[in-house]
Design an enzyme around this catalytic site. Sequence first.
Site, short mmCIF file in Angstrom:
data_model
loop_
_atom_site.label_atom_id
_atom_site.label_comp_id
_atom_site.label_asym_id
_atom_site.label_seq_id
_atom_site.Cartn_x
_atom_site.Cartn_y
_atom_site.Cartn_z
N LYS A 69 0.81 -1.23 0.00
CA LYS A 69 0.00 0.00 0.00
C LYS A 69 0.84 1.28 0.00
CE LYS A 69 -4.20 -1.71 2.23
NZ LYS A 69 -5.17 -1.52 3.31
N ASP A 105 -9.85 3.23 2.14
CA ASP A 105 -9.99 2.62 3.47
C ASP A 105 -10.65 3.59 4.44
OD1 ASP A 105 -9.01 0.07 3.07
OD2 ASP A 105 -6.94 0.60 3.54
#
Length: 283
Positions: A69, A105
């Site tokens: 990520k 997220d």
Amino acid sequence: MISGKTKLLGIIGNPIEHSFSPFLHNDLALQTNTDVIYVPFKAAGDMQKVTDGLRTLSVKGVNVTVPYKSKIMSYLDEVTEMASFIGAVNTVKNENGKLIGYNTDYVGFYQSLKRNQVEIEGKKVLVAGAGGAARAVVFALVKYGAGEITIANRTISKANSLKEEVFKKTGKHIGVIEFSNALNGAYDIIINTTTLGMHPDVNAAVFPKFEEFDRYDAFIDLVYNPLDTASIKIAKSKEKKTINGIDMLFYQGISAFEIWNDIKISDEAMSRAYENFKDKVYK
Ligand code: NAP
């Protein structure tokens, strides 16, 4: 039906076999009648080759998961302000060869609070962890008006650097406490963003002596494997409100699907996808 016009989506990570995202996105494709297919890519680690591959093969978009990520960010052409704020990209969109990184997220986290009717405005929140997920959670807490935020992390230097970064980027003061002292206070909400309790170490609770602690109203665990973590079981036994990581996972996926396909998923399609996702996950 797959045809010459079908666009390719996927998820990059390692390991990737456990991921629920292929199920979710292929179902969303059906529910929204979108001509895409979503596959898992187990990536060997070289993000230059991975991003070259996405451009070369005109892959329309990918999710990015552990451990890439942050690593993928410097190989993208553009990163949204929020993703750069958070320091992690979990969604990449390919716009005619230009790779743009997003973070959904934090959207997923916020939507899961809304779905479960947990109010954060003005609330006193304890966040366990200072990794990638914690960054998305802390930035969402700041953005949506949490009152007092405290971070507890095993490696305290990481909690301190997150605290400094949040202050620099948002002007919000947050607190840091030793992991072992975290349960001395009283909180409205405790959030586990660590891997504690995640398979295979399923007996680990979020804090030492968490079972003796009672001064909180709601407990949120980002871990979704297992669904009922040791910490969730403890919080339930104290009759606290609990939320596991599944809703966050669902809503970060919804947001990614909308970004890739430039659509707004209807409430009806979303409800059907939610029920199917729960059936898949809970069976
Ligand atoms: P990460 O960046 O690797 O961070 C891991 C965190 O866990 C760090 O704060 C680390 O502390 C802490 N930790 C690990 N082992 C520990 C131990 N034995 N004792 C105390 N603390 C420990 O991972 P991440 O990407 O933030 O992910 C964390 C969890 O969130 C994972 O379970 C992931 O599946 C979940 N997650 C869920 C969603 C969702 O949609 N539901 C989304 C993102 C992540 P140190 O800094 O001291 O190492």
